[in-house]
Design a protein around this motif. Structure first.
Motif, PDB file in Angstrom:
ATOM      1  N   CYS A  35       0.838  -1.206   0.000  1.00  0.00           N
ATOM      2  CA  CYS A  35       0.000   0.000   0.000  1.00  0.00           C
ATOM      3  C   CYS A  35       0.875   1.260   0.000  1.00  0.00           C
ATOM      4  O   CYS A  35       1.390   1.679   1.037  1.00  0.00           O
ATOM      5  CB  CYS A  35      -0.924   0.007   1.218  1.00  0.00           C
ATOM      6  SG  CYS A  35      -2.065   1.423   1.234  1.00  0.00           S
ATOM      7  N   ALA A  36       1.012   1.845  -1.166  1.00  0.00           N
ATOM      8  CA  ALA A  36       1.830   3.048  -1.308  1.00  0.00           C
ATOM      9  C   ALA A  36       1.263   4.212  -0.501  1.00  0.00           C
ATOM     10  O   ALA A  36       2.020   5.021   0.044  1.00  0.00           O
ATOM     11  CB  ALA A  36       1.942   3.432  -2.780  1.00  0.00           C
ATOM     12  N   ASP A  37      -0.060   4.302  -0.401  1.00  0.00           N
ATOM     13  CA  ASP A  37      -0.670   5.400   0.355  1.00  0.00           C
ATOM     14  C   ASP A  37      -0.288   5.332   1.833  1.00  0.00           C
ATOM     15  O   ASP A  37       0.019   6.356   2.446  1.00  0.00           O
ATOM     16  CB  ASP A  37      -2.188   5.386   0.213  1.00  0.00           C
ATOM     17  CG  ASP A  37      -2.654   5.802  -1.176  1.00  0.00           C
ATOM     18  OD1 ASP A  37      -1.870   6.458  -1.907  1.00  0.00           O
ATOM     19  OD2 ASP A  37      -3.792   5.473  -1.533  1.00  0.00           O
ATOM     20  N   CYS A  38      -0.293   4.144   2.403  1.00  0.00           N
ATOM     21  CA  CYS A  38       0.069   4.008   3.815  1.00  0.00           C
ATOM     22  C   CYS A  38       1.571   4.208   4.032  1.00  0.00           C
ATOM     23  O   CYS A  38       1.978   4.758   5.054  1.00  0.00           O
ATOM     24  CB  CYS A  38      -0.398   2.664   4.377  1.00  0.00           C
ATOM     25  SG  CYS A  38      -2.177   2.620   4.679  1.00  0.00           S
ATOM     26  N   ARG A  39       2.381   3.800   3.062  1.00  0.00           N
ATOM     27  CA  ARG A  39       3.820   4.069   3.174  1.00  0.00           C
ATOM     28  C   ARG A  39       4.072   5.570   3.155  1.00  0.00           C
ATOM     29  O   ARG A  39       4.886   6.086   3.924  1.00  0.00           O
ATOM     30  CB  ARG A  39       4.603   3.384   2.052  1.00  0.00           C
ATOM     31  CG  ARG A  39       4.722   1.885   2.229  1.00  0.00           C
ATOM     32  CD  ARG A  39       5.736   1.277   1.269  1.00  0.00           C
ATOM     33  NE  ARG A  39       5.509   1.603  -0.126  1.00  0.00           N
ATOM     34  CZ  ARG A  39       4.726   0.921  -0.959  1.00  0.00           C
ATOM     35  NH1 ARG A  39       4.071  -0.140  -0.522  1.00  0.00           N
ATOM     36  NH2 ARG A  39       4.605   1.291  -2.214  1.00  0.00           N
ATOM     37  N   GLU A  40       3.367   6.294   2.298  1.00  0.00           N
ATOM     38  CA  GLU A  40       3.499   7.758   2.244  1.00  0.00           C
ATOM     39  C   GLU A  40       3.017   8.384   3.551  1.00  0.00           C
ATOM     40  O   GLU A  40       3.640   9.287   4.085  1.00  0.00           O
ATOM     41  CB  GLU A  40       2.704   8.316   1.062  1.00  0.00           C
ATOM     42  CG  GLU A  40       2.663   9.825   0.993  1.00  0.00           C
ATOM     43  CD  GLU A  40       4.013  10.487   0.741  1.00  0.00           C
ATOM     44  OE1 GLU A  40       4.140  11.682   1.048  1.00  0.00           O
ATOM     45  OE2 GLU A  40       4.945   9.824   0.245  1.00  0.00           O
ATOM     46  N   TRP A  41       1.899   7.888   4.077  1.00  0.00           N
ATOM     47  CA  TRP A  41       1.380   8.398   5.346  1.00  0.00           C
ATOM     48  C   TRP A  41       2.402   8.182   6.452  1.00  0.00           C
ATOM     49  O   TRP A  41       2.659   9.086   7.257  1.00  0.00           O
ATOM     50  CB  TRP A  41       0.063   7.700   5.691  1.00  0.00           C
ATOM     51  CG  TRP A  41      -0.647   8.300   6.846  1.00  0.00           C
ATOM     52  CD1 TRP A  41      -1.645   9.222   6.808  1.00  0.00           C
ATOM     53  CD2 TRP A  41      -0.418   8.027   8.243  1.00  0.00           C
ATOM     54  NE1 TRP A  41      -2.034   9.545   8.074  1.00  0.00           N
ATOM     55  CE2 TRP A  41      -1.305   8.826   8.980  1.00  0.00           C
ATOM     56  CE3 TRP A  41       0.445   7.179   8.934  1.00  0.00           C
ATOM     57  CZ2 TRP A  41      -1.346   8.805  10.364  1.00  0.00           C
ATOM     58  CZ3 TRP A  41       0.409   7.170  10.310  1.00  0.00           C
ATOM     59  CH2 TRP A  41      -0.474   7.969  11.011  1.00  0.00           C
ATOM     60  N   GLN A  42       3.017   7.010   6.479  1.00  0.00           N
ATOM     61  CA  GLN A  42       4.023   6.704   7.490  1.00  0.00           C
ATOM     62  C   GLN A  42       5.228   7.644   7.354  1.00  0.00           C
ATOM     63  O   GLN A  42       5.739   8.154   8.351  1.00  0.00           O
ATOM     64  CB  GLN A  42       4.482   5.249   7.372  1.00  0.00           C
ATOM     65  CG  GLN A  42       5.537   4.871   8.388  1.00  0.00           C
ATOM     66  CD  GLN A  42       5.995   3.433   8.242  1.00  0.00           C
ATOM     67  OE1 GLN A  42       5.976   2.861   7.166  1.00  0.00           O
ATOM     68  NE2 GLN A  42       6.401   2.837   9.346  1.00  0.00           N
TER      69      GLN A  42
END
Length: 80
Positions: A35-42
């Protein structure tokens, strides 16, 4: 698994808290790997925590760094 639950877990982990019940570190990492979105959020959460730490450090927080941090927190600001 829903991203909102993952992000809650990431926030807890960043704060040194335990993961929510039923969510293991392995499941968290598996979700992040796909999940790229969650990696970015992290990444943004880690950067924010680091910025807050620097701004709050005794003798190291200057007006410019605090202003820069606040600018990044404003809605619509680009990731730094």
């Amino acid at each position: 698994m829903h991203c909102a639950r993952i992000r809650t877990a990431l926030s807890a982990r960043l704060d040194g808290e335990e993961l929510p019940p039923g969510l293991t570190g392995r499941r968290l990492e598996e979700h992040l790997s796909g999940c790229a979105d969650c990696r970015e959020w992290q990444a943004r959460a880690r950067a924010l925590a680091a910025g807050i730490g620097r701004a709050a450090a005794p003798g190291e927080g200057d007006t410019a760094s605090v202003d820069a941090l606040l600018a990044r927190l404003r809605p619509g600001s680009a990731p730094g």
